[in-house]
Design a protein around this motif. Structure first.
Motif, mmCIF file in Angstrom:
data_model
loop_
_atom_site.group_PDB
_atom_site.id
_atom_site.type_symbol
_atom_site.label_atom_id
_atom_site.label_comp_id
_atom_site.label_asym_id
_atom_site.label_seq_id
_atom_site.Cartn_x
_atom_site.Cartn_y
_atom_site.Cartn_z
ATOM 1 N N GLU A 149 72.915 66.871 112.916
ATOM 2 C CA GLU A 149 74.205 66.841 112.238
ATOM 3 C C GLU A 149 75.193 67.800 112.893
ATOM 4 O OE1 GLU A 149 71.005 65.989 109.126
ATOM 5 O OE2 GLU A 149 71.322 67.491 110.701
ATOM 6 N N SER A 150 76.460 67.394 112.883
ATOM 7 C CA SER A 150 77.503 68.246 113.449
ATOM 8 C C SER A 150 77.781 69.424 112.517
ATOM 9 C CB SER A 150 78.791 67.443 113.643
ATOM 10 O OG SER A 150 79.281 66.987 112.396
ATOM 11 N N ASP A 151 78.239 70.526 113.117
ATOM 12 C CA ASP A 151 78.639 71.682 112.329
ATOM 13 C C ASP A 151 80.058 72.155 112.671
ATOM 14 O OD1 ASP A 151 78.378 73.105 114.785
ATOM 15 O OD2 ASP A 151 76.293 73.583 114.327
ATOM 16 N N GLY A 152 80.680 71.503 113.663
ATOM 17 C CA GLY A 152 82.035 71.866 114.042
ATOM 18 C C GLY A 152 82.131 73.121 114.889
ATOM 19 N N LYS A 153 81.008 73.744 115.146
ATOM 20 C CA LYS A 153 80.992 74.967 115.953
ATOM 21 C C LYS A 153 80.424 74.664 117.339
ATOM 22 C CE LYS A 153 80.421 77.776 111.783
ATOM 23 N NZ LYS A 153 79.530 78.681 111.016
ATOM 24 N N ILE B 29 77.918 67.116 121.859
ATOM 25 C CA ILE B 29 78.674 66.070 121.172
ATOM 26 C C ILE B 29 77.705 64.959 120.801
ATOM 27 C CG2 ILE B 29 80.465 64.304 121.365
ATOM 28 C CD1 ILE B 29 81.958 66.094 123.287
ATOM 29 N N SER B 30 77.649 64.633 119.516
ATOM 30 C CA SER B 30 76.807 63.540 119.046
ATOM 31 C C SER B 30 77.655 62.280 118.939
ATOM 32 C CB SER B 30 76.201 63.881 117.683
ATOM 33 O OG SER B 30 75.413 62.808 117.206
ATOM 34 N N ALA B 31 77.296 61.254 119.690
ATOM 35 C CA ALA B 31 78.033 59.981 119.702
ATOM 36 C C ALA B 31 77.022 58.854 119.605
ATOM 37 C CB ALA B 31 78.870 59.873 120.969
ATOM 38 N N VAL B 32 76.393 58.756 118.448
ATOM 39 C CA VAL B 32 75.250 57.855 118.268
ATOM 40 C C VAL B 32 75.588 56.715 117.317
ATOM 41 C CG1 VAL B 32 73.485 59.542 118.845
ATOM 42 C CG2 VAL B 32 74.358 59.437 116.503
ATOM 43 N N GLY B 33 76.821 56.287 117.318
ATOM 44 C CA GLY B 33 77.189 55.138 116.507
ATOM 45 C C GLY B 33 78.012 55.498 115.299
#
Length: 464
Positions: A154-158, A266-270
């Protein structure tokens, strides 16, 4: 609580929703469009438009860095990420404001708030000040989608970002990992690589760009690697260990597990559809894996309720959403529908080099039972590409050997996202290879390669 009646209500003001609202108003309908965040939706504010603005900055930097190749002297250029982001946000704001202008011009009632269905033909909108009740026999759900979040990633913005964080980065990545090699992942990989980051792309499938033609994907991979990217195919990010200044990434392959350190991921999984809180299940709307189920005319099966864009089945592209929105608005106004055929929708990826495609890949055509003829033409044999100093690329066309019909076209190279529309129109008009061979293409242009590729499929290529 106020009650209002409309001929058509649109929930969501992205490329599907706002276009549907405007088209409905043009046809004389009294239309309301409800948006909870930004007019223009993800595309104008956090997707298509701002990413292209940032990628353009990287292209300009790359061109200036090569200025001496064109006989131009320029002192060492450097990227200014803050200024790049500022320009990108200004472009997005300009277009979002433009949607507001178009609503006023076409007399669309625009309401900022959260909408939910509460019975047949009834929508409750919660705004900052009140709740409004809207009534219409025709409702279009165009709520779009958001980034998919995988457990543990999950992203955390940091240090771990989604596309939104990547568009307004809290810091400039120096060593970046991109998870996923779809359009979003590859575009951000290309941008940050272009401004100097050390970029690694991890793709869980066996090859990069898995939805593209294999030959085009292989060409693109080599081009990315020449630009300094590291590509890891058939690899999975199993775990992220987060620290204040870095992320330790555990990458699994069938043969091994490695740990690598990055300062940014960077998570770009859909994507997942925005279906929550709309009252869909209560209304009897079927949802499959976060996307509303519709027929080819965007009907949900519930009388008077339609859905368009990224909240329904793919391809998840802004131009497909807009076409659906226009179709539904016209049907509501009493006109015939013109359903989208997914195989006729072009896909464009604005990396460097660009990638574009429409129709069947060579492998898909063969799997479907076609006997195919394939034509190819390289950028390095095109005069305009050489003059531009951008001669790395390939155009590939796939034809039915029996009927000569154009089954698919696939490109990698400069400006192919513009060239692809020629083949899209060709497919719409049921173009054959013979038609393309007999068409006079202007010289010198990149489009001549489209002609030469058709010639090559018939063993008549001239310039290669």
């Amino acid at each position: 609580m106020s009650d209002q009646n409309f001929d058509m209500i649109v929930i969501g003001a992205g490329p599907g929703g706002y276009v549907a609202a405007i088209r409905g108003a043009q046809l004389g309908l009294n239309v309301a469009c409800i948006e909870r965040e930004h007019l223009g939706g993800i595309c104008l504010n956090w997707g298509c438009i701002p990413t292209k603005a940032m990628l353009r900055s990287a292209e300009v930097l790359n061109l200036v860095q090569r200025a001496k190749d064109f006989g131009v002297k320029v002192n060492a250029p450097t990227p200014d990420l803050e200024a790049i982001v500022k320009r990108s946000r200004a472009v997005a704001k300009q277009l979002s404001n433009g949607v507001g202008y178009l609503f006023r011009k076409n007399k669309v009632t625009s309401i900022m708030g959260q909408a939910r269905l509460v019975g047949t033909g009834k929508v409750v909108v919660t705004t900052d000040d009140e709740e409004q009740v809207l009534h219409s026999a025709n409702i279009i759900v165009a709520t779009g989608a958001r980034a998919r979040q995988l457990p543990g990633l999950e992203s955390d913005g940091k240090r771990v970002w989604t596309y939104k964080h990547a568009l307004q980065p809290p810091h400039e990545p120096k060593k970046l990992l991109v998870i996923g090699s779809g359009a979003i992942g590859i575009e951000f990989a290309s941008f940050y690589n272009g401004i100097g980051a050390d970029v690694t792309v991890v793709e869980v499938m066996e090859r990069l760009l898995p939805v593209e033609d294999a030959e085009i994907a292989a060409f693109a991979k080599k081009a990315f690697e020449r630009r300094g990217m590291t590509i890891r195919e058939g690899a999975k990010v199993a775990r992220l260990d987060r620290h204040d200044d870095k992320v330790v990434v555990h990458i699994e392959t069938p043969d091994s597990t490695t740990e690598e350190e990055f300062d940014t991921v960077i998570s770009a999984v859909g994507i997942v559809g925005n279906v929550e809180g709309l009252g869909l299940s209560e209304a009897g709307v079927k949802v499959d894996r976060s996307h509303i189920v519709t027929d080819p005319y965007c009907r949900t099966g519930v009388e008077g309720l339609y859905a368009v864009g990224d909240v329904v089945a793919g391809p998840w592209l802004a131009h497909k959403a807009s076409h659906e929105g226009v179709m539904v608005a016209e049907m509501i106004a009493g006109r015939d529908g013109h359903p989208v055929k997914p195989e006729t929708i072009a896909g464009c990826t604005y990396c460097h080099p660009q990638i574009a495609s429409v129709g069947l890949t060579e492998a898909q055509a063969k799997a479907a039972g076609y006997d195919v003829r394939v034509g190819r033409f390289p950028f390095q044999a095109n005069g305009k590409a050489i003059a531009l100093g951008d001669s790395q690329g390939l155009i590939k066309t796939v034809f039915d050997a029996q009927t000569d019909a154009l089954l698919g076209a696939h490109m990698v190279g400069a400006e192919v996202t513009e060239l692809i529309q020629g083949y899209v129109i060709g497919q719409k008009l049921e173009t054959t290879g013979q038609d393309l061979m007999e068409t006079v293409f202007p010289h010198p242009t990149l489009s001549e390669m489209m002609h030469e590729s058709a010639l090559d499929a018939n063993d008549r290529v001239i310039h290669y």
